[in-house]
Design a protein around this motif. Sequence first.
Motif, PDB file in Angstrom:
ATOM      1  N   ALA A 101      35.611  23.403 -20.341  1.00  0.00           N
ATOM      2  CA  ALA A 101      36.075  24.592 -20.895  1.00  0.00           C
ATOM      3  C   ALA A 101      35.465  24.721 -22.300  1.00  0.00           C
ATOM      4  N   ASP A 102      35.393  25.901 -23.143  1.00  0.00           N
ATOM      5  CA  ASP A 102      35.220  26.122 -24.441  1.00  0.00           C
ATOM      6  C   ASP A 102      36.498  26.362 -25.266  1.00  0.00           C
ATOM      7  N   HIS A 103      36.114  27.114 -26.389  1.00  0.00           N
ATOM      8  CA  HIS A 103      37.292  27.210 -27.362  1.00  0.00           C
ATOM      9  C   HIS A 103      38.199  28.180 -26.765  1.00  0.00           C
ATOM     10  N   ALA A 104      37.904  29.079 -26.078  1.00  0.00           N
ATOM     11  CA  ALA A 104      38.895  29.879 -25.480  1.00  0.00           C
ATOM     12  C   ALA A 104      39.222  29.758 -23.875  1.00  0.00           C
ATOM     13  N   ALA A 105      39.122  28.607 -23.561  1.00  0.00           N
ATOM     14  CA  ALA A 105      39.353  28.183 -22.304  1.00  0.00           C
ATOM     15  C   ALA A 105      38.595  28.721 -21.241  1.00  0.00           C
ATOM     16  N   HIS A 106      37.260  29.296 -21.567  1.00  0.00           N
ATOM     17  CA  HIS A 106      36.343  29.830 -20.650  1.00  0.00           C
ATOM     18  C   HIS A 106      35.512  28.614 -20.160  1.00  0.00           C
ATOM     19  N   LEU A 107      35.046  28.848 -18.811  1.00  0.00           N
ATOM     20  CA  LEU A 107      33.814  27.847 -18.666  1.00  0.00           C
ATOM     21  C   LEU A 107      32.731  27.901 -19.473  1.00  0.00           C
ATOM     22  N   THR A 108      32.196  26.815 -19.575  1.00  0.00           N
ATOM     23  CA  THR A 108      30.646  26.685 -20.353  1.00  0.00           C
ATOM     24  C   THR A 108      30.141  25.551 -19.779  1.00  0.00           C
ATOM     25  N   SER A 109      28.666  25.886 -19.593  1.00  0.00           N
ATOM     26  CA  SER A 109      27.612  25.416 -19.043  1.00  0.00           C
ATOM     27  C   SER A 109      26.728  24.460 -19.868  1.00  0.00           C
ATOM     28  N   ASP A 110      27.180  24.679 -21.245  1.00  0.00           N
ATOM     29  CA  ASP A 110      26.060  23.958 -22.348  1.00  0.00           C
ATOM     30  C   ASP A 110      26.969  23.217 -23.468  1.00  0.00           C
ATOM     31  N   GLY A 111      28.041  22.765 -23.196  1.00  0.00           N
ATOM     32  CA  GLY A 111      28.808  22.230 -24.104  1.00  0.00           C
ATOM     33  C   GLY A 111      29.632  22.952 -25.228  1.00  0.00           C
ATOM     34  N   GLY A 112      29.909  24.444 -24.747  1.00  0.00           N
ATOM     35  CA  GLY A 112      30.521  25.014 -25.502  1.00  0.00           C
ATOM     36  C   GLY A 112      29.888  26.109 -26.444  1.00  0.00           C
ATOM     37  N   VAL A 113      28.343  26.006 -26.269  1.00  0.00           N
ATOM     38  CA  VAL A 113      27.566  27.020 -27.010  1.00  0.00           C
ATOM     39  C   VAL A 113      27.596  28.557 -26.515  1.00  0.00           C
ATOM     40  N   THR A 114      27.706  28.450 -25.159  1.00  0.00           N
ATOM     41  CA  THR A 114      27.573  29.872 -24.427  1.00  0.00           C
ATOM     42  C   THR A 114      28.997  29.840 -23.693  1.00  0.00           C
ATOM     43  N   ARG A 115      29.539  31.054 -23.559  1.00  0.00           N
ATOM     44  CA  ARG A 115      31.117  31.305 -23.064  1.00  0.00           C
ATOM     45  C   ARG A 115      30.841  31.835 -21.597  1.00  0.00           C
ATOM     46  N   ASP A 116      31.273  31.258 -20.586  1.00  0.00           N
ATOM     47  CA  ASP A 116      31.024  32.194 -19.287  1.00  0.00           C
ATOM     48  C   ASP A 116      32.271  33.035 -19.368  1.00  0.00           C
ATOM     49  N   PRO A 117      32.193  34.194 -18.424  1.00  0.00           N
ATOM     50  CA  PRO A 117      33.360  35.144 -18.438  1.00  0.00           C
ATOM     51  C   PRO A 117      34.450  34.571 -17.667  1.00  0.00           C
ATOM     52  N   ARG A 118      34.052  33.653 -17.035  1.00  0.00           N
ATOM     53  CA  ARG A 118      35.187  32.972 -16.117  1.00  0.00           C
ATOM     54  C   ARG A 118      36.119  32.068 -16.566  1.00  0.00           C
ATOM     55  N   LEU A 119      37.346  32.082 -16.487  1.00  0.00           N
ATOM     56  CA  LEU A 119      38.429  31.275 -17.026  1.00  0.00           C
ATOM     57  C   LEU A 119      38.279  29.824 -16.212  1.00  0.00           C
ATOM     58  N   ALA A 120      38.699  28.797 -17.224  1.00  0.00           N
ATOM     59  CA  ALA A 120      38.789  27.475 -16.417  1.00  0.00           C
ATOM     60  C   ALA A 120      39.338  27.425 -15.368  1.00  0.00           C
ATOM     61  N   PRO A 121      39.141  26.975 -14.268  1.00  0.00           N
ATOM     62  CA  PRO A 121      40.158  26.717 -13.100  1.00  0.00           C
ATOM     63  C   PRO A 121      41.438  26.138 -13.529  1.00  0.00           C
ATOM     64  N   GLY A 122      42.335  26.701 -12.866  1.00  0.00           N
ATOM     65  CA  GLY A 122      43.754  26.188 -13.164  1.00  0.00           C
ATOM     66  C   GLY A 122      44.585  26.680 -14.300  1.00  0.00           C
ATOM     67  N   TYR A 123      43.803  27.086 -15.142  1.00  0.00           N
ATOM     68  CA  TYR A 123      44.149  27.589 -16.644  1.00  0.00           C
ATOM     69  C   TYR A 123      45.176  28.674 -16.522  1.00  0.00           C
ATOM     70  N   PRO A 124      44.999  29.836 -15.661  1.00  0.00           N
ATOM     71  CA  PRO A 124      45.958  30.892 -15.727  1.00  0.00           C
ATOM     72  C   PRO A 124      47.112  30.546 -14.956  1.00  0.00           C
ATOM     73  N   GLU A 125      46.844  29.573 -13.867  1.00  0.00           N
ATOM     74  CA  GLU A 125      48.032  29.206 -13.266  1.00  0.00           C
ATOM     75  C   GLU A 125      48.916  28.073 -13.953  1.00  0.00           C
ATOM     76  N   ALA A 126      48.373  27.258 -14.726  1.00  0.00           N
ATOM     77  CA  ALA A 126      48.950  26.318 -15.851  1.00  0.00           C
ATOM     78  C   ALA A 126      49.895  27.281 -16.633  1.00  0.00           C
ATOM     79  N   VAL A 127      49.416  28.440 -17.192  1.00  0.00           N
ATOM     80  CA  VAL A 127      50.095  29.184 -18.082  1.00  0.00           C
ATOM     81  C   VAL A 127      51.353  29.672 -17.385  1.00  0.00           C
ATOM     82  N   GLY A 128      50.834  30.340 -16.247  1.00  0.00           N
ATOM     83  CA  GLY A 128      52.120  31.077 -15.395  1.00  0.00           C
ATOM     84  C   GLY A 128      53.262  30.099 -15.093  1.00  0.00           C
ATOM     85  N   THR A 129      52.830  28.827 -14.521  1.00  0.00           N
ATOM     86  CA  THR A 129      53.967  27.946 -14.176  1.00  0.00           C
ATOM     87  C   THR A 129      54.487  27.490 -15.270  1.00  0.00           C
TER      88      THR A 129
END
Length: 458
Positions: free
Chosen positions: A259-287
């Motif tokens: 995950a990058d700075h905003a807890a979105h997925l990243t495929s290049d070490g944080g340079v590019t932000r994927d629109p998808r959130l990191a797996p388990g992130y919303p669930e972790a916050v909700g729980t």
Amino acid sequence: MRRTLTVVIALICAFLPAAPALAADGLRSTEVTFRGSGGLEMRGTVLTPAGATGPLPGMVLVHGSGAGTPRAKLRTEAEAFARQGMAVLIYDKRAEGYSMTRRDYGQLADDALGAHATLRSSPGVDPDKVGIWGLSEGGWVAPLAASRSKQVAFVVIVGGNAMEPLRQQTWAVAAGLRKAGVSGPVPDRGVPAFYRFLAGAGMFPMPWHDAQAVLAKVGQPMLGIWGAHDLLTPPQETPGLLARGLGHDRYTLRYFPGADHAAHLTSDGGVTRDPRLAPGYPEAVGTWVKRVTSGDLPDAETVGDLPRQASLTVPVPPAAFWESAAVQVLALAVFLVAFAGYPVWALVRRVRGRGVQGTWPARVLALGAPLSAFGALAYLMYSVIGGGKLASPGPVVAGRPVIWLLLQALAVAALVAAAFLVPVARRARGSERVRLGALLTGAVVFLLWALYWGVLSP
């Protein structure tokens, strides 16, 4: 009769509250307005699960840096959190009173508290279970808001900071340059010096905001989240600073791989932000939110592996007098007078029909020193504007940008020329001696300036 009935129905509908609109995937969307700091009218959207029953916990989302950021920027997060059984309020960030060189975290915190009060009073929301979530810059704002109101039930920060803004931003730009293959004086000396100059000149807002003092006043439970590939907030150092700064141990620190700075997925070490959130992130916050709002408070929890930084932050204290913005501007003025004065004086003499006898050391010094000085500042400004993770230093040789190497070569050539010019100036007479003396005075100032900025560092 029919027309009268139609008018009556229309009038009744006009005074009825607007029904929530159906949003994507079974969420309800309600538009709201509220007053922020200074009475500024602000607009937002509340998202709730369509079939929810009973009072819901709620969360206000606070933007990262940027003036007038639209609420749509956080729509992905808002929808994901609402699906976890929360009422979520997102709002358009203010542009009034906010810019690259002007901002007030206290003002932004009051904006967040205005949104918080609105969400607490929304239908179907439990007013005692509404917290504030902050991203990046919001990681300074959300704790400040919580320190000002006990009605804030909890705090969540993502890619948030627990150190001074100037120290964080200096690290981000320097780390971005290092990631691009740059080492040596540019990230080590040039970038910190440039940021201290900006802060001293009033062009970097709230550079020494005391995040630790704010955290000490936060009594609410806190969840801190960082992506393993955060290139804007130091993900290795910040969690420990946050834990030490809080006046209690009711916190959870959580790290997400990939995950990058905003807890979105990243495929290049944080340079590019994927629109998808990191797996388990919303669930972790909700729980976590459901847990703390039910009274089950954490006890200094850590989940996941602490991220690692390629380089650590360094202190960026206020500048001493001799390195202040005023002295730096004075040095640049000396360069303009001393070095530009040489060719101007020669031009005046030619216009008047008088002979001019120049020397190569004087020409090299008069041209090379100002080109090196102003070129170095322009390159550092370019690096700062380029930001941290998007740093583009240009071609790099042995860890040094080619442009910087050329500027260093100009500096060395100018100072070598100054050494050759000393005996010439001693033999000169009259106005020529004054002219060369001014050049050499500029050379002395340039030597000290170049040492401070790292232009002469290997």
